[in-house]
Design a protein around this motif. Structure first.
Motif, PDB file in Angstrom:
ATOM      1  N   LYS A  85     -31.943  71.625   7.542  1.00 37.78           N
ATOM      2  CA  LYS A  85     -32.788  70.557   8.104  1.00 37.78           C
ATOM      3  C   LYS A  85     -34.032  70.285   7.244  1.00 37.78           C
ATOM      4  CE  LYS A  85     -30.670  69.598  12.034  1.00 37.78           C
ATOM      5  NZ  LYS A  85     -30.084  68.284  12.245  1.00 37.78           N
ATOM      6  N   TYR A  88     -34.973  66.926   4.976  1.00 37.26           N
ATOM      7  CA  TYR A  88     -35.776  65.752   5.363  1.00 37.26           C
ATOM      8  C   TYR A  88     -37.226  65.919   4.922  1.00 37.26           C
ATOM      9  CZ  TYR A  88     -31.696  64.758   8.245  1.00 37.26           C
ATOM     10  OH  TYR A  88     -30.426  64.506   8.665  1.00 37.26           O
ATOM     11  N   THR A  89     -37.766  67.108   5.165  1.00 37.39           N
ATOM     12  CA  THR A  89     -39.156  67.374   4.772  1.00 37.39           C
ATOM     13  C   THR A  89     -39.301  67.292   3.252  1.00 37.39           C
ATOM     14  OG1 THR A  89     -39.261  68.881   6.647  1.00 37.39           O
ATOM     15  CG2 THR A  89     -41.060  69.019   5.064  1.00 37.39           C
ATOM     16  N   GLU A 184     -28.814  59.514  13.038  1.00 35.69           N
ATOM     17  CA  GLU A 184     -29.202  60.925  12.958  1.00 35.69           C
ATOM     18  C   GLU A 184     -30.013  61.192  11.688  1.00 35.69           C
ATOM     19  OE1 GLU A 184     -25.865  63.607  12.938  1.00 35.69           O
ATOM     20  OE2 GLU A 184     -27.133  65.291  12.305  1.00 35.69           O
ATOM     21  N   TYR A 185     -29.513  60.628  10.573  1.00 37.04           N
ATOM     22  CA  TYR A 185     -30.194  60.828   9.284  1.00 37.04           C
ATOM     23  C   TYR A 185     -31.613  60.263   9.318  1.00 37.04           C
ATOM     24  CZ  TYR A 185     -31.168  60.564   4.298  1.00 37.04           C
ATOM     25  OH  TYR A 185     -31.748  60.690   3.071  1.00 37.04           O
ATOM     26  N   SER A 187     -33.369  59.485  11.934  1.00 40.07           N
ATOM     27  CA  SER A 187     -34.195  60.174  12.939  1.00 40.07           C
ATOM     28  C   SER A 187     -34.789  61.426  12.318  1.00 40.07           C
ATOM     29  CB  SER A 187     -33.352  60.581  14.152  1.00 40.07           C
ATOM     30  OG  SER A 187     -32.805  59.438  14.739  1.00 40.07           O
ATOM     31  N   GLY A 188     -34.001  62.127  11.541  1.00 39.67           N
ATOM     32  CA  GLY A 188     -34.467  63.334  10.857  1.00 39.67           C
ATOM     33  C   GLY A 188     -35.593  63.009   9.888  1.00 39.67           C
ATOM     34  N   ALA A 191     -38.745  61.996  11.778  1.00 37.56           N
ATOM     35  CA  ALA A 191     -39.379  63.165  12.402  1.00 37.56           C
ATOM     36  C   ALA A 191     -40.207  63.933  11.375  1.00 37.56           C
ATOM     37  CB  ALA A 191     -38.302  64.064  12.996  1.00 37.56           C
ATOM     38  N   ALA A 192     -39.725  63.922  10.127  1.00 42.63           N
ATOM     39  CA  ALA A 192     -40.454  64.644   9.061  1.00 42.63           C
ATOM     40  C   ALA A 192     -41.617  63.820   8.507  1.00 42.63           C
ATOM     41  CB  ALA A 192     -39.485  64.993   7.937  1.00 42.63           C
TER      42      ALA A 192
END
Lengths: 259, 268
Positions: A85, A88-89, A184-185, A187-188, A191-192
């Motif tokens: 995960k 993304y960051t 999903e991608y 959103s990830g 979120a980051a």
């Protein structure tokens, strides 16, 4: 020896004050650029066309490829550490915060920095700048300010493009390696992503745009007599511009982590 | 105002070499002063210093009553609109078309002016000078003579009070040269101040009220045409003969050619 060091220090100090004077003159004229009905707006449109619009292709290819490389490298390593995960960051840190502004600045410096320094240098040699003075047109407000505004605006917008294409490119690669849903991608990624990341990225681009354009116009006007000075000053314009951008990048990044 | 431009103990130094050395001269208002001297003696630099395009290393320059070293930006902008400059090499803006070269100064000094009104400012001048070239071409696509015409028109387009003319008739053919001289005579009759560099004795004799003779960056003699032509100074006579006879093809004495009283040519 002492005499030479003294002469070098004196020369550098004079250059620094001359450069600061040039910067403040440009800043002052920039403030009045939008207040007056000036003929320089045509130059501004052309500069945005050249620096911004015509560079979109290069930026798109670079950022797509770079986004792909980061995803491939990340996905080959992170899942082994159980940190899949984190991709993304990493994408946000690398593309949005660091490489977006820096690589965009490099492209702008290489394309527009050299072009501006060369064009202005040749104008000095051909007495065109004297002709502007003679007809009452201030070369700072007509030649420099539209280029500074055009390059700065273009650098900021190209950075946004870089981010869009870079993150889009990374998604396209994940489809081949580890297919994930679009929602999903993103959103990830969202979120980051924080407002501070976007703000830092835009502030960097803005500052890099100002640095590149000021360096290019400053060294363009440093040409005095010979055509051989033109490529020398173009090299200085790009070299100093890029170095100053990297220093500014380090300062902003350190300030970001110290806040 | 008695003097349109004034240089006081003005020096310009390039790489330690004084191109102009302690030059003091007052250019009378409403008169034409022709600057002559051997190549490299500082004529163009002197003209640029008088126009405020070259800052002096020492001394000062005044133009239309303003000290160019102390003038405010606002006054300088307004002052620039009152003078015109024809450069030796035309100095047209290479990235603009002929039309844009001529329109830019008009648009700059008259914001909001209609495009057709802008064109009306320079089209009669182009017609007077017989320019039939394409207005949408870039300067590099013009002949040297055409570039000189455009440079001349650009200087006149704002109807300046003072004109700086650095060899305005070089590169142009005889007919255009005659048209330019006719235009200059007309401006002279309208009381415009002109500083003119030329090597042409015919133009000098027709236009000069005053002559300034320069040698190695210093003023050798400044006076009325008659005073300078009849000067007993052998250096002055030598310069007049050498410099002006380079362009003269007439089998006659160069000093009598300059002397209006001898009237060797009919008016053009």
């Amino acid at each position: 020896m002492v005499e030479r060091v003294g002469a070098w220090v004196t020369s550098r100090t004079r250059d620094m004050f001359y450069g600061l004077g040039f910067f403040f003159l440009v800043a002052r004229e920039t403030l009045s650029f939008f207040r007056r009905r000036v003929v320089g707006r045509r130059v501004l449109s052309l500069q945005i066309l050249f620096t911004g619009v015509e560079a979109v292709g290069v930026i798109a290819v670079m950022s797509l490829a770079l986004g792909a490389v980061i995803v491939i490298q990340g996905l080959s390593l992170l899942p082994q550490l159980g940190q899949g995960k984190l991709i993304y960051t990493i994408l946000i840190i690398v593309i949005t915060r660091e490489l977006g502004p820096v690589l965009t600045a490099f492209v702008v410096a290489a394309r527009s920095g050299t072009a501006i320094a060369t064009e202005l240098g040749n104008m000095v040699i051909n007495h065109e700048v004297e002709a502007y003075l003679a007809t009452g047109i201030n070369p700072i407000s007509y030649l420099v300010v539209p280029r500074v505004i055009g390059v700065t605006v273009s650098t900021v917008i190209l950075n946004l493009y870089f981010n869009v294409f870079g993150l889009l490119g990374s998604y396209l690669v994940t489809l081949f390696t580890q297919p994930v849903g679009f929602v999903e991608y993103y959103s990830g990624l969202l979120a980051a992503l924080s407002i501070t990341d976007v703000g830092t990225s835009l502030i960097k681009s803005f500052i890099f745009g100002v640095i590149i354009s000021i360096a290019a116009t400053y060294y363009g006007f440093k040409v005095e007599r010979a055509p051989t000075e033109v490529p020398q000053m173009a090299i200085h314009a790009v070299g100093r511009g890029v170095v100053l951008c990297i220093i500014a990048d380090a300062v902003i990044t350190i300030a970001y982590y110290l806040r | 105002m008695e003097h349109a431009a004034r240089l006081k103990e003005l020096s310009v130094i390039y790489e330690g070499y004084p191109v102009l050395d302690e030059v003091t001269v007052d250019f009378p208002a409403g008169k034409t002063t022709v600057i002559i001297g051997p190549s490299g003696c500082g004529k163009s630099t002197l003209m640029k210093a008088a126009a405020g395009l070259v800052p002096p290393d020492r001394g000062r320059a005044e133009l239309l009553g303003f000290d160019l070293g102390r003038i405010s930006d606002k006054d300088l902008r307004s002052l620039r609109g009152r003078n015109g400059f024809v450069f030796q090499d035309a100095a047209l803006w290479q990235n603009l078309t002929v039309r844009q070269n001529l329109a830019l100064p008009v648009e700059h000094h008259n914001p909001g002016l209609d495009t057709s009104d802008v064109g009306r400012r320079f089209e009669p001048l182009l017609s007077d000078l017989g320019f039939v070239g394409q207005m949408e071409l870039r300067p590099s696509q013009l002949s040297a003579g055409e570039r000189k015409i455009i440079s001349f028109v650009r200087a006149l387009v704002s109807d300046p009070d003072i004109l700086f003319l650095d060899e305005p008739t070089t590169f142009v053919d005889t007919e255009v040269s005659e048209r330019i001289v006719r235009k200059l005579k007309n401006l002279h009759d309208r009381g415009k101040t002109m500083l003119l560099i030329t090597h042409n004795p015919e133009i000098t004799s027709q236009l000069a009220d005053y002559l300034l003779v320069l040698k190695r960056g210093r003023v050798l003699l400044f006076g009325t045409l008659q005073e300078v032509v009849h000067s007993a100074n052998p250096e002055v006579s030598a310069i007049l003969s050498n410099v002006l006879s380079e362009a003269a093809t007439y089998d006659t004495d160069i000093l009598s050619l300059l002397d209006r009283n001898s009237d060797p040519f009919p008016d053009m």
